[in-house]
Design an enzyme around this catalytic site. Sequence first.
Site, mmCIF file in Angstrom:
data_model
loop_
_atom_site.group_PDB
_atom_site.id
_atom_site.type_symbol
_atom_site.label_atom_id
_atom_site.label_comp_id
_atom_site.label_asym_id
_atom_site.label_seq_id
_atom_site.Cartn_x
_atom_site.Cartn_y
_atom_site.Cartn_z
ATOM 1 N N CYS A 43 10.251 -6.789 18.664
ATOM 2 C CA CYS A 43 10.471 -5.644 19.545
ATOM 3 C C CYS A 43 9.358 -5.415 20.558
ATOM 4 C CB CYS A 43 10.716 -4.388 18.707
ATOM 5 S SG CYS A 43 11.570 -3.085 19.649
ATOM 6 N N SER B 121 15.425 -1.209 18.947
ATOM 7 C CA SER B 121 15.051 -0.426 20.133
ATOM 8 C C SER B 121 16.072 0.682 20.371
ATOM 9 C CB SER B 121 14.993 -1.356 21.351
ATOM 10 O OG SER B 121 14.613 -0.657 22.508
ATOM 11 N N LYS C 277 4.554 -7.335 13.171
ATOM 12 C CA LYS C 277 4.609 -6.935 14.575
ATOM 13 C C LYS C 277 3.198 -6.867 15.153
ATOM 14 C CE LYS C 277 7.246 -3.308 17.008
ATOM 15 N NZ LYS C 277 8.103 -2.136 16.697
ATOM 16 N N GLU D 144 15.097 -5.989 13.466
ATOM 17 C CA GLU D 144 13.840 -5.437 12.966
ATOM 18 C C GLU D 144 14.102 -4.457 11.814
ATOM 19 O OE1 GLU D 144 10.166 -2.756 14.903
ATOM 20 O OE2 GLU D 144 11.972 -3.200 16.054
ATOM 21 N N LEU E 87 35.268 27.030 17.862
ATOM 22 C CA LEU E 87 35.925 26.785 19.146
ATOM 23 C C LEU E 87 36.051 28.079 19.931
ATOM 24 C CD1 LEU E 87 38.752 24.318 18.049
ATOM 25 C CD2 LEU E 87 36.513 23.782 19.039
#
Length: 590
Positions: free
Chosen positions: A162, A189, A126, A44, A338
Amino acid sequence: MPRLRLALNQIDSTVGDLAGNAEAVVRWTRHSAGQGAHLVAFPEMMLTGYPVEDLALRSSFVAASRAALLSLATRLADEGLGGLPVVVGHLDRSATARPKYGQPAGAPQNAVAVLHGGEVVLSLAKHHLPNYGVFDEFRYFVPGDTMPVLRVRGVDVALAVCEDLWQDGGRVPAARSARAGLLLSVNASPYERDKDDTRLELVRKRAQEAGCTTAYLAMAGGQDELVFDGDSIVVDRDGTVLARAPQFTEECVVLDLDLPAAGADAPTGVVDDGLRIDRVVLSEEPVPGDGPAPSDEPLLSGGHAERLDDDEEVYAALVAGLRAYVTKNGFRSVLVGLSGGIDSALVAAIACDAVGARHVYGVSMPSRYSSEHSRGDAAELARRTGLNFRTVAIEAMFDAYMGALGLTGLAEENLQSRLRGTLLMALSNQEGHLVLAPGNKSELAVGYSTLYGDSVGGYGPIKDVYKTSVFRLAEWRNRAAAARGQTPPIPENSITKPPSAELRPGQVDTDSLPDYPVLDAILDLYVDRDRGADEIVAAGYDRELVTRTLRMVDTAEYKRRQYPPGTKISAKGFGRDRRLPVTNRWRETG
């Protein structure tokens, strides 16, 4: 029974990179042709990337997408690939007005085209538009109203996009009415934890409803906070899995499908949900079902990729999300503060796996309250992973501020965090690194972070990971390294010691917060599932604790709004999924 050789290209695309995405389509189509494919498919919105968000509202971008599609069709033909039908997602516009949706002609559409012979021979939009979670497709698009059917090698192939599979009705029953031999759904998706199981059951169910073999092609890669895990699936009409692609990797899945021949009396006209059948015949002559197999077998053993366990899957998603953000935005390296604690250690490990240790820079910024073991743990992490490491003490800077301002209490504690944030951003400006914010979902939920301190950065890799999951992922990463005969990247002391910001003597997180297992359970109910206070108490939690926790969540919205983007791995992450007003006097607890 005819045989159709289908190539599903589970690949990545980059939003707005029309030329780069088109190049990928050509490259993978050429590969598919080399495998003897009869039909090639891409995900898509492949040509534009997904999601394009408000780019869809720019007529110039829609026009560019349409022009790129035509150019792609021509190029495929020029390179000798024009005889191969190629299904590709793109951004289009509606040819007619849609009064029902209040949209004029020319409104954007999430579209798919079939390219063949140098032309666009079939186009569809769609039909079902999602408008929940991270999706805003009603904001951008108008739906399609056709049931597209493509006849290839004597097989009728119905096409869907989708959400057309995720919602009941529409193109799934219409595929049955059209007597399709194959239902091909192209998808972008986004990944969520445990979605792979839901996806498999969905595809099985829809195949049975459509009455035909169903192919679910998914995107791989990442875009901003979203990760796409691939996991493309092909099942027969009874729901039996024929092939399943790996997660979080680009892959061309090629397989031979023995499918029913299209009938001469195949239906036309309007079918289920008012969808009009748009049928295009490309080739009537079927390939015999006893034809040869691909010369270079592309599937894994049995056509089923090995599944990742739950922690490995989440960790892979975090690595994929960070890698996509870094590479697609042109950063060469990342910078991590860190502390010797679990959060920054996990972020550093993810970063090393995402972009390579030589592109990861860590800096220890001790103050007078930093313990020797925390300083040592930060250095040990650097030794184990091979990342670039330095120490820059903040005590002199802290003393200068204190001498000028005379801060006390919380202001004094937060000053240390803000000095570290300033130092990280200065190094980022000087050396060009992307700063990674180490905050986890538990801390962000209750506001246990310092604005312009530990919240600074361009990306938050564990923004959607609760603290209990942080520990679990760190332990998994160390086990995985040991199983491969490698050095576990995270020092054991960073995992076992009580979490602490180390901003005052003897400080631990539980001075301010409930124990993380209890806190995370309450947050899961309130943040992820939208349960109210009474429901949470009824689930077995102390009312006073629930009241205090929910108030912390409610009053921290302004902090979360200023936090950088980060990889989404849950059904409801902070940001696109959960949108609450900053100015808000509603309290669940009265």
